[in-house]
Scaffold this motif. Structure first.
Motif, PDB file in Angstrom:
ATOM      1  N   VAL A 269      52.888  49.452 103.219  1.00 18.96           N
ATOM      2  CA  VAL A 269      53.793  50.344 103.550  1.00 18.96           C
ATOM      3  C   VAL A 269      53.736  51.403 102.012  1.00 18.96           C
ATOM      4  O   VAL A 269      54.361  52.325 102.002  1.00 18.96           O
ATOM      5  CB  VAL A 269      55.242  49.765 103.286  1.00 18.96           C
ATOM      6  N   ILE A 270      53.006  51.070 101.128  1.00 21.28           N
ATOM      7  CA  ILE A 270      53.036  51.841  99.698  1.00 21.28           C
ATOM      8  C   ILE A 270      52.538  53.344 100.219  1.00 21.28           C
ATOM      9  O   ILE A 270      52.951  54.171  99.441  1.00 21.28           O
ATOM     10  CB  ILE A 270      52.452  51.273  98.757  1.00 21.28           C
ATOM     11  N   PHE A 271      51.554  53.497 100.878  1.00 19.71           N
ATOM     12  CA  PHE A 271      51.012  54.867 101.335  1.00 19.71           C
ATOM     13  C   PHE A 271      51.633  55.655 102.425  1.00 19.71           C
ATOM     14  O   PHE A 271      51.231  56.404 102.986  1.00 19.71           O
ATOM     15  CB  PHE A 271      49.734  54.661 101.379  1.00 19.71           C
ATOM     16  N   THR A 272      52.909  54.900 102.805  1.00 18.72           N
ATOM     17  CA  THR A 272      53.497  55.715 103.863  1.00 18.72           C
ATOM     18  C   THR A 272      54.660  56.545 103.411  1.00 18.72           C
ATOM     19  O   THR A 272      55.121  56.290 102.158  1.00 18.72           O
ATOM     20  CB  THR A 272      54.254  54.669 104.836  1.00 18.72           C
ATOM     21  N   LEU A 273      55.464  57.425 103.882  1.00 20.54           N
ATOM     22  CA  LEU A 273      56.549  58.195 103.425  1.00 20.54           C
ATOM     23  C   LEU A 273      57.681  57.436 103.649  1.00 20.54           C
ATOM     24  O   LEU A 273      58.246  57.305 104.606  1.00 20.54           O
ATOM     25  CB  LEU A 273      56.508  59.486 104.334  1.00 20.54           C
ATOM     26  N   ASN A 274      58.078  56.901 102.520  1.00 27.54           N
ATOM     27  CA  ASN A 274      59.446  56.055 102.501  1.00 27.54           C
ATOM     28  C   ASN A 274      60.060  56.465 101.053  1.00 27.54           C
ATOM     29  O   ASN A 274      59.443  57.056  99.927  1.00 27.54           O
ATOM     30  CB  ASN A 274      59.271  54.689 102.768  1.00 27.54           C
ATOM     31  N   TRP A 275      61.184  55.773 100.917  1.00 25.05           N
ATOM     32  CA  TRP A 275      61.975  56.177  99.718  1.00 25.05           C
ATOM     33  C   TRP A 275      61.357  55.289  98.492  1.00 25.05           C
ATOM     34  O   TRP A 275      61.419  55.663  97.348  1.00 25.05           O
ATOM     35  CB  TRP A 275      63.336  55.716  99.760  1.00 25.05           C
ATOM     36  N   GLY A 276      60.863  54.054  98.664  1.00 23.61           N
ATOM     37  CA  GLY A 276      60.030  53.293  97.750  1.00 23.61           C
ATOM     38  C   GLY A 276      58.890  54.111  97.230  1.00 23.61           C
ATOM     39  O   GLY A 276      58.651  54.048  95.977  1.00 23.61           O
ATOM     40  N   THR A 277      57.930  54.860  97.962  1.00 22.33           N
ATOM     41  CA  THR A 277      57.137  55.435  97.491  1.00 22.33           C
ATOM     42  C   THR A 277      57.628  56.670  96.750  1.00 22.33           C
ATOM     43  O   THR A 277      56.766  57.142  95.752  1.00 22.33           O
ATOM     44  CB  THR A 277      56.240  55.869  98.726  1.00 22.33           C
ATOM     45  N   ALA A 278      58.437  57.112  97.178  1.00 20.93           N
ATOM     46  CA  ALA A 278      59.227  58.315  96.466  1.00 20.93           C
ATOM     47  C   ALA A 278      59.601  57.877  94.952  1.00 20.93           C
ATOM     48  O   ALA A 278      59.282  58.589  94.149  1.00 20.93           O
ATOM     49  CB  ALA A 278      60.307  58.935  97.194  1.00 20.93           C
ATOM     50  N   CYS A 279      60.172  56.664  95.095  1.00 21.13           N
ATOM     51  CA  CYS A 279      60.397  56.323  93.606  1.00 21.13           C
ATOM     52  C   CYS A 279      59.307  55.973  92.874  1.00 21.13           C
ATOM     53  O   CYS A 279      59.103  56.326  91.493  1.00 21.13           O
ATOM     54  CB  CYS A 279      61.173  54.792  93.812  1.00 21.13           C
ATOM     55  N   PHE A 280      58.469  55.519  93.254  1.00 18.65           N
ATOM     56  CA  PHE A 280      56.995  55.058  92.582  1.00 18.65           C
ATOM     57  C   PHE A 280      56.397  56.674  92.055  1.00 18.65           C
ATOM     58  O   PHE A 280      55.913  56.519  90.921  1.00 18.65           O
ATOM     59  CB  PHE A 280      56.031  54.458  93.209  1.00 18.65           C
ATOM     60  N   ALA A 281      56.276  57.637  93.101  1.00 18.12           N
ATOM     61  CA  ALA A 281      55.904  58.785  92.695  1.00 18.12           C
ATOM     62  C   ALA A 281      56.653  59.599  91.287  1.00 18.12           C
ATOM     63  O   ALA A 281      55.984  59.746  90.316  1.00 18.12           O
ATOM     64  CB  ALA A 281      56.017  59.549  93.872  1.00 18.12           C
ATOM     65  N   VAL A 282      58.098  59.446  91.427  1.00 23.19           N
ATOM     66  CA  VAL A 282      58.832  59.811  90.407  1.00 23.19           C
ATOM     67  C   VAL A 282      58.344  59.167  89.063  1.00 23.19           C
ATOM     68  O   VAL A 282      58.540  59.508  87.878  1.00 23.19           O
ATOM     69  CB  VAL A 282      60.222  59.889  90.678  1.00 23.19           C
TER      70      VAL A 282
ATOM     71  N   MET B  38      65.133  60.013  89.789  1.00 25.10           N
ATOM     72  CA  MET B  38      64.680  58.467  90.200  1.00 25.10           C
ATOM     73  C   MET B  38      65.916  57.698  90.421  1.00 25.10           C
ATOM     74  O   MET B  38      65.738  56.821  91.172  1.00 25.10           O
ATOM     75  CB  MET B  38      63.964  57.988  88.662  1.00 25.10           C
ATOM     76  N   LEU B  39      67.023  57.851  89.494  1.00 25.65           N
ATOM     77  CA  LEU B  39      68.188  57.146  89.858  1.00 25.65           C
ATOM     78  C   LEU B  39      68.871  57.360  91.270  1.00 25.65           C
ATOM     79  O   LEU B  39      69.125  56.350  91.982  1.00 25.65           O
ATOM     80  CB  LEU B  39      69.299  57.376  88.821  1.00 25.65           C
ATOM     81  N   ILE B  40      68.883  58.451  91.792  1.00 20.12           N
ATOM     82  CA  ILE B  40      69.231  58.803  93.104  1.00 20.12           C
ATOM     83  C   ILE B  40      68.453  58.095  93.964  1.00 20.12           C
ATOM     84  O   ILE B  40      68.911  57.535  94.952  1.00 20.12           O
ATOM     85  CB  ILE B  40      69.319  60.337  93.237  1.00 20.12           C
ATOM     86  N   LEU B  41      66.925  58.160  93.805  1.00 21.53           N
ATOM     87  CA  LEU B  41      66.013  57.682  94.827  1.00 21.53           C
ATOM     88  C   LEU B  41      66.177  56.238  94.937  1.00 21.53           C
ATOM     89  O   LEU B  41      66.174  55.662  95.992  1.00 21.53           O
ATOM     90  CB  LEU B  41      64.723  58.012  94.562  1.00 21.53           C
ATOM     91  N   VAL B  42      66.274  55.592  93.734  1.00 19.77           N
ATOM     92  CA  VAL B  42      66.450  54.159  93.669  1.00 19.77           C
ATOM     93  C   VAL B  42      67.617  53.613  94.443  1.00 19.77           C
ATOM     94  O   VAL B  42      67.625  52.774  95.196  1.00 19.77           O
ATOM     95  CB  VAL B  42      66.595  53.551  92.254  1.00 19.77           C
ATOM     96  N   ILE B  43      68.663  54.454  94.546  1.00 23.12           N
ATOM     97  CA  ILE B  43      69.946  54.033  94.914  1.00 23.12           C
ATOM     98  C   ILE B  43      69.758  54.119  96.594  1.00 23.12           C
ATOM     99  O   ILE B  43      70.269  53.275  97.479  1.00 23.12           O
ATOM    100  CB  ILE B  43      71.218  54.852  94.665  1.00 23.12           C
ATOM    101  N   VAL B  44      68.893  55.437  97.053  1.00 22.08           N
ATOM    102  CA  VAL B  44      68.788  55.632  98.275  1.00 22.08           C
ATOM    103  C   VAL B  44      67.959  54.470  99.018  1.00 22.08           C
ATOM    104  O   VAL B  44      68.257  54.128 100.097  1.00 22.08           O
ATOM    105  CB  VAL B  44      68.015  57.124  98.645  1.00 22.08           C
ATOM    106  N   HIS B  45      66.834  54.254  98.012  1.00 19.05           N
ATOM    107  CA  HIS B  45      65.864  53.113  98.557  1.00 19.05           C
ATOM    108  C   HIS B  45      66.574  51.883  98.912  1.00 19.05           C
ATOM    109  O   HIS B  45      66.440  51.013  99.782  1.00 19.05           O
ATOM    110  CB  HIS B  45      64.706  53.180  97.466  1.00 19.05           C
ATOM    111  N   ILE B  46      67.686  51.274  97.954  1.00 19.02           N
ATOM    112  CA  ILE B  46      68.316  50.054  98.134  1.00 19.02           C
ATOM    113  C   ILE B  46      68.966  50.229  99.307  1.00 19.02           C
ATOM    114  O   ILE B  46      69.191  49.399  99.969  1.00 19.02           O
ATOM    115  CB  ILE B  46      69.123  49.829  96.807  1.00 19.02           C
ATOM    116  N   VAL B  47      70.042  51.376  99.454  1.00 23.51           N
ATOM    117  CA  VAL B  47      70.698  51.217 100.639  1.00 23.51           C
ATOM    118  C   VAL B  47      70.005  51.316 102.033  1.00 23.51           C
ATOM    119  O   VAL B  47      70.305  50.662 102.966  1.00 23.51           O
ATOM    120  CB  VAL B  47      71.617  52.691 100.549  1.00 23.51           C
TER     121      VAL B  47
END
Length: 190
Positions: free
Chosen positions: A74-87, A116-125
């Motif tokens: 899933v790391i190379f898919t478009l998801n919130w975790g990948t966005a967190c990693f990119a940031v 990053m903080l916003i993306l982590v929260i969105v990813h956790i939710v």
């Protein structure tokens, strides 16, 4: 996979710890600022490493072992975790380019930190907060647990897991919506 979950929470702690650097600085507490200054860069490096390994192991089932894990599902898919990693990578790059950007690098770094903080929260939710079943049995009355046989208790523990998951919520809402559409379409066709 349990290792992936542990790495995810280490990464969350690193995000919070690195973000506290700013709060420590504006608090004007010399001790607090000095402490967070010392750990800021190492925590950022740990964040990138744990985020990468978590992303590589994500997508496997909880009972998956390292020998049968599928890496990078899933790391190379478009998801919130990948966005967190990119940031997190962009945060590292902004630090490395601080001499090129001069005074602007700090503003870029702070904006990326807020992102990053916003993306982590969105990813956790979105993914959910998952707790091992052991935690749930701690709150149970000990007499209830002792009354059950060991086979029955193991079965209960395997079936119990605490999950707050935005993904599951979306799935349930989608099912409810599709059911509602089916019921309404049958009613309209009658």
């Amino acid at each position: 996979m349990t290792l992936s979950m542990v790495l995810a929470w280490i990464a969350v702690v690193c995000v919070i710890g690195t973000a506290w650097k700013y709060i420590a600085r504006i608090s004007k507490s010399v001790k607090l600022n000095r402490m967070f200054h010392k750990i800021h860069i190492p925590m950022g490096v740990v964040l990138i490493i744990t985020g990468l390994i978590h992303g590589l192991l994500a997508g496997n089932f909880m009972d998956t072992t390292l020998s049968n894990a599928k890496l990078g599902t899933v790391i190379f898919t478009l998801n919130w975790g990948t966005a967190c990693f990119a940031v997190s990578i962009l945060l590292g790059i902004s630090y490395l380019c601080r001499k090129i950007c001069k005074k602007n690098w700090m503003q870029i770094h702070r904006i990326l930190t807020v992102c990053m903080l916003i993306l982590v929260i969105v990813h956790i939710v979105d993914v959910g907060i998952q707790l091992p079943s052991r935690i749930l049995t701690l709150g149970k009355d000990s007499t209830d647990i002792q009354d059950k046989g060991t086979d029955e208790l193991e079965e209960v523990q395997e079936n119990v897991s605490a999950t707050f998951s935005g993904a599951q919520l979306k799935m349930e809402l989608t099912k409810a919506l599709l059911t509602d559409i089916r019921v309404r379409s049958k009613w309209l066709l009658q």
